[in-house]
Each structure stands twice: as structure tokens, then as C-alpha cells.
Design a protein around this motif. Structure first.
Motif, short mmCIF file in Angstrom:
data_model
loop_
_atom_site.label_atom_id
_atom_site.label_comp_id
_atom_site.label_asym_id
_atom_site.label_seq_id
_atom_site.Cartn_x
_atom_site.Cartn_y
_atom_site.Cartn_z
N TYR A 96 0.83 -1.21 0.00
CA TYR A 96 0.00 0.00 0.00
C TYR A 96 0.86 1.26 0.00
N ALA A 97 1.93 1.26 0.83
CA ALA A 97 2.79 2.44 0.95
C ALA A 97 3.46 2.78 -0.39
N SER A 98 3.91 1.73 -1.08
CA SER A 98 4.59 1.99 -2.37
C SER A 98 3.60 2.49 -3.42
N HIS A 99 2.34 2.00 -3.36
CA HIS A 99 1.32 2.48 -4.31
C HIS A 99 0.99 3.94 -4.04
N LEU A 100 0.91 4.28 -2.75
CA LEU A 100 0.63 5.67 -2.36
C LEU A 100 1.76 6.58 -2.84
N GLU A 101 2.98 6.10 -2.70
CA GLU A 101 4.15 6.88 -3.14
C GLU A 101 4.11 7.11 -4.65
N LEU A 102 3.68 6.07 -5.36
CA LEU A 102 3.57 6.16 -6.83
C LEU A 102 2.57 7.26 -7.22
N VAL A 103 1.41 7.30 -6.53
CA VAL A 103 0.39 8.32 -6.82
C VAL A 103 0.95 9.70 -6.51
N ARG A 104 1.68 9.82 -5.36
CA ARG A 104 2.27 11.11 -4.97
C ARG A 104 3.26 11.60 -6.02
N SER A 105 4.02 10.64 -6.55
CA SER A 105 5.07 11.01 -7.53
C SER A 105 4.48 11.55 -8.83
N LEU A 106 3.17 11.31 -9.05
CA LEU A 106 2.54 11.81 -10.29
C LEU A 106 2.24 13.31 -10.21
N HIS A 107 2.31 13.89 -9.00
CA HIS A 107 2.05 15.33 -8.78
C HIS A 107 0.76 15.77 -9.47
N LEU A 108 -0.33 15.13 -9.09
CA LEU A 108 -1.61 15.38 -9.79
C LEU A 108 -2.23 16.73 -9.42
N GLY A 109 -1.83 17.30 -8.33
CA GLY A 109 -2.42 18.59 -7.93
C GLY A 109 -3.60 18.38 -7.00
N PRO A 110 -3.79 19.32 -6.03
CA PRO A 110 -4.81 19.13 -4.99
C PRO A 110 -6.23 19.03 -5.55
N ALA A 111 -6.56 19.79 -6.60
CA ALA A 111 -7.94 19.78 -7.11
C ALA A 111 -8.30 18.40 -7.68
N LEU A 112 -7.34 17.83 -8.42
CA LEU A 112 -7.59 16.52 -9.03
C LEU A 112 -7.67 15.42 -7.96
N ILE A 113 -6.75 15.51 -6.98
CA ILE A 113 -6.74 14.52 -5.88
C ILE A 113 -8.06 14.60 -5.12
N TYR A 114 -8.48 15.85 -4.81
CA TYR A 114 -9.73 16.03 -4.06
C TYR A 114 -10.91 15.46 -4.86
N SER A 115 -10.96 15.75 -6.16
CA SER A 115 -12.06 15.27 -7.00
C SER A 115 -12.08 13.75 -7.04
N ALA A 116 -10.90 13.15 -7.17
CA ALA A 116 -10.83 11.69 -7.24
C ALA A 116 -11.30 11.07 -5.93
N LYS A 117 -10.87 11.67 -4.79
CA LYS A 117 -11.28 11.15 -3.48
C LYS A 117 -12.78 11.32 -3.29
N PHE A 118 -13.29 12.48 -3.75
CA PHE A 118 -14.74 12.74 -3.64
C PHE A 118 -15.51 11.71 -4.47
N ALA A 119 -15.03 11.45 -5.69
CA ALA A 119 -15.71 10.50 -6.59
C ALA A 119 -15.72 9.09 -6.00
N LEU A 120 -14.66 8.75 -5.23
CA LEU A 120 -14.63 7.43 -4.59
C LEU A 120 -15.52 7.39 -3.36
N ALA A 121 -15.49 8.50 -2.59
CA ALA A 121 -16.25 8.53 -1.33
C ALA A 121 -17.75 8.65 -1.57
N PHE A 122 -18.13 9.33 -2.64
CA PHE A 122 -19.55 9.61 -2.88
C PHE A 122 -20.42 8.34 -2.95
N PRO A 123 -20.09 7.35 -3.82
CA PRO A 123 -20.96 6.16 -3.87
C PRO A 123 -20.97 5.37 -2.57
N ILE A 124 -19.82 5.36 -1.86
CA ILE A 124 -19.78 4.62 -0.58
C ILE A 124 -20.72 5.29 0.42
N MET A 125 -20.60 6.63 0.49
CA MET A 125 -21.44 7.37 1.45
C MET A 125 -22.92 7.29 1.06
#
Ligand code: HEM
Length: 169
Positions: A96-125
Motif C-alpha cells: 500500500y505504501a509503495s502504491h501511495l508513493e507512486l500516486v504522490r510522484s505523479l504530482h496530480l495537484g490538490p484539485a484533481l486529488i480532491y475530485s478523485a477522493k470525492f468521486a470514490l467517497a460519494f458512492p460509498i457514502m
């Protein structure tokens, strides 16, 4: 041999008793079969160009209807998501840690990261809050039309708030 002879004689006797004329005289006229009835029904609907239920032109989309199909959609999406995520966790190299590091290394930017997390959290919630709404229905509570709408709006607000909260973590 005797049994064969007996059966043959009995059959001949029956045949002579139940002549076709005898059968016709006592037969009741058959009604239409259910298949004929259904064919007639569909033929009439087609001829009159009637919309057939369930049909968009009969049922206007309503909030409860939309939320019901979304509950099924999110349930199926969650099942697929959990299965794919679990299989990927088993099959992919690294942890898990290495996968997280891989995502961090992509430097996606806070807006994109937030949107992706929101899109994942929305159906669960959504599925969780609406699942609780379903469970209250299973207890026989909240079935009146205004209550169904009120609980629907509450679920939507809670979903938005909790998904936004999780995405900001
Ligand atoms: C990863 C977690 C979950 C998965 C994969 C999942 C999946 C599903 C699926 C596939 C359905 C069937 C949908 C349909 O065909 O209509 C369903 C229905 C349901 N789920 Fe979930 N679910 C999850 C979490 C939850 C949670 C946390 C709750 C409650 C707090 C919940 C409550 C319900 C209820 C009550 C139903 C039945 C709805 C009905 O009566 O039609 N689920 N879920």
C-alpha cells in the motif's frame, strides 16, 4: 398372454363406447389459451400505439425512483470496486505504501486529488446513508410519501457532506 388378451378386449370395448360422436357431444368448448390472450393483448397495444409499462412516457422520473436505481447502481459499483481492488492488491507487486508513493510522484495537484477522493467517497457514502434509509423501511418506518421525500433529501445532504469531509482528509 391372458393379461394381453384382457387389455385388448377392454380397449375395444372402450373404443366402441367412446366413439368420436360421443366425445364431441360431451365436449365443452375450449376458451382461448393464455398465450392467445397475451398475443391479443400485445397486438392491441401495438395497434393502438400504447406505451407499455414500465415506460418513460408513463412514469415521470421522481426523487424516490432516481434514488432507488442509484442505490442499486452504487451497490453494484461497490461490489465491482471492492472485488477489483482486492484482486489488484493480491496481484500487483509492492504494498500500500509503495502504491501511495507512486500516486504522490505523479504530482496530480490538490484539485484533481480532491475530485478523485470525492468521486470514490460519494458512492460509498450514498449507499451507506441510503442503506440506513432502506433498513428503516425494513422496520416498517417512513413509508408515507412526504416521509420518503424527506428521508431522501436528508440522505442526499448527508452524502454530500460526508463525501466532502472524507475527500478533504
Ligand atoms: C462495500 C460495501 C457494500 C457493498 C459492496 C454493497 C452492495 C450491495 C448490493 C450489490 C446491493 C443490491 C442492490 C440491488 O440489487 O438493488 C445492496 C443492497 C443493499 N445494501 Fe449494500 N453494499 C455495501 C454496503 C452497505 C452498507 C454499509 C449498508 C448499510 C448501512 C448497506 C445496505 C444495503 C441495503 C439495506 C440493501 C438492500 C436495499 C433493498 O432493499 O433493495 N450496504 N448492497
Amino acid at each position: 398372454m391372458a393379461a394381453l388378451l384382457l387389455r385388448h378386449t377392454a380397449r375395444q370395448c372402450l373404443r366402441s363406447q367412446l366413439r368420436p360422436a360421443f366425445c364431441y357431444r360431451n365436449a365443452l368448448p375450449m376458451g382461448t389459451t393464455s398465450k392467445q390472450e397475451m398475443d391479443r393483448y400485445w397486438e392491441k397495444n401495438t395497434r393502438l400505439n400504447r406505451p407499455v409499462s414500465p415506460h418513460m412516457t408513463i412514469y415521470k422520473w421522481s426523487l424516490p425512483m432516481f434514488m432507488s436505481i442509484t442505490h442499486r447502481g452504487t451497490g453494484i459499483a461497490l461490489s465491482a470496486g471492492v472485488s477489483i481492488f482486492s484482486l489488484a492488491a493480491l496481484a500487483l507487486p509492492g504494498d500500500y505504501a509503495s502504491h501511495l508513493e507512486l500516486v504522490r510522484s505523479l504530482h496530480l495537484g490538490p484539485a484533481l486529488i480532491y475530485s478523485a477522493k470525492f468521486a470514490l467517497a460519494f458512492p460509498i457514502m450514498y449507499h451507506t446513508w441510503n442503506g440506513i434509509r432502506h433498513l428503516s423501511w425494513d422496520l416498517g418506518k417512513g413509508f408515507k410519501n412526504p416521509e420518503v421525500y424527506r428521508s431522501g433529501y436528508i440522505v442526499l445532504v448527508l452524502t454530500l457532506l460526508s463525501a466532502a469531509g472524507i475527500a478533504s482528509m
